[in-house]
Design an enzyme around this catalytic site. Structure first.
Site, short mmCIF file in Angstrom:
data_model
loop_
_atom_site.label_atom_id
_atom_site.label_comp_id
_atom_site.label_asym_id
_atom_site.label_seq_id
_atom_site.Cartn_x
_atom_site.Cartn_y
_atom_site.Cartn_z
N GLU A 44 8.56 -17.69 37.49
CA GLU A 44 8.79 -18.73 36.48
C GLU A 44 9.67 -19.84 37.08
O GLU A 44 10.64 -19.56 37.77
CB GLU A 44 9.47 -18.14 35.24
N LYS A 113 4.13 -21.61 27.70
CA LYS A 113 5.01 -20.61 27.09
C LYS A 113 5.04 -20.80 25.58
O LYS A 113 5.34 -21.88 25.07
CB LYS A 113 6.42 -20.74 27.69
N CYS A 153 7.67 -14.93 30.59
CA CYS A 153 9.02 -14.44 30.30
C CYS A 153 9.21 -13.98 28.85
O CYS A 153 8.76 -12.92 28.47
CB CYS A 153 10.05 -15.49 30.69
#
Length: 279
Positions: A44, A113, A153
């Site tokens: 990331e 995301k 994440c």
């Protein structure tokens, strides 16, 4: 039995975008000298230190310079490239975005995301929403080996996302991530093992390495877990890489021996999903 030869790269991300790319290529070359590589996974925000103030500075539009460099790397090395994530600019908004390229350098997937990392826990405070906007799509992409899910994440903490990816056919879930030193030691391995066992998939976490001088200190410990919950590979906090074989026939074996997915009571509980992707 067909193995997906997978390379997970954990780099010490610095402020020089091109130097980060150079480090990544160095590890790809090292790995290719040892073995044929099918799939490469990056961390990331591999292009800049993970900090809100950096995202507007380092952001690029899709099709920009970094995007083209990543596409060229995939084509040059004949690999599938899950390009961690970068700050993507789209009009007035910035997204935490992962691009996936095939062996010819064509973009075959893009994940923004979905869940923004807005937390305050034991002295760790971070508000991604100060600079980033959230995506709206669950991402699964096709390869010659089968379907693979992708999230970034904090997305991985939401089990619903993983179920939807598996319902869409995913046999592995890739997670470019940067857990911190508060949550990482407690939750990192736990989450990757839990999601692997619950969904009977490989789970792969790719982190940046730990830099104690950064404003945000990453836990590191990039990891691969089998669909039976076995930790197959794991790095420590330092820069490095591992090469691993992923076997989708083993996913089917586990699902046949312990048919959790077939035993779900969708008449009692279900997770619905609205497809917001552009046609």
């Amino acid at each position: 039995m067909i193995f997906i030869k997978t390379l997970v790269i954990q780099i010490d991300v610095n402020s020089n975008k091109l130097k980060n790319i150079s480090t990544i290529e160095r590890y790809i070359n090292l790995a290719i000298n040892k073995s044929k590589i099918d799939l490469v996974i990056l961390p990331e925000m591999f292009c800049c230190p993970y900090d809100n103030k950096n995202f507007p500075v380092y952001c690029e539009v899709e099709g920009g310079n970094l995007y083209n460099i990543l596409s060229d790397i995939a084509k040059k090395y004949n690999i599938y490239l899950v390009a961690g994530s970068i700050p993507e600019k789209d009009n007035s908004k910035i997204y935490n975005t992962s691009y996936v390229f095939d062996r010819c350098g064509n973009k075959i997937a893009k994940h923004r995301k979905i869940h923004l990392f807005d937390i305050s826990i034991d002295g760790q405070k971070f508000l991604e929403s100060d600079t980033l906007s959230s995506g709206n799509d669950v991402t699964v992409f096709d390869t010659e080996f089968g379907k693979i899910g992708l999230c970034i994440c904090y997305d991985f903490r939401f089990f619903e996302i993983c179920k939807i990816m598996v319902d869409k056919g995913a046999k592995a879930i890739i997670v470019p991530a940067s857990f911190n030193m508060t949550t990482g030691p407690i939750h990192w391995e736990l989450l990757f093992k839990s999601r692997a066992v619950d969904n009977q998939v490989y789970t792969i976490g790719c982190s940046s390495s730990r830099n104690n001088n950064s404003s945000y200190i990453s836990y590191g410990n990039s990891i691969l877990v089998s669909p039976f919950g076995e930790v197959l590979n794991r790095l420590d906090e330092k820069e490095g890489y591992f090469i691993a074989d992923i076997d989708f026939s083993y996913v089917e074996k586990i699902r046949n021996q312990l048919p959790l997915l077939k035993h779900r009571r969708n008449d009692l509980y279900n997770v619905s999903y609205t497809d917001n992707s552009k046609v």
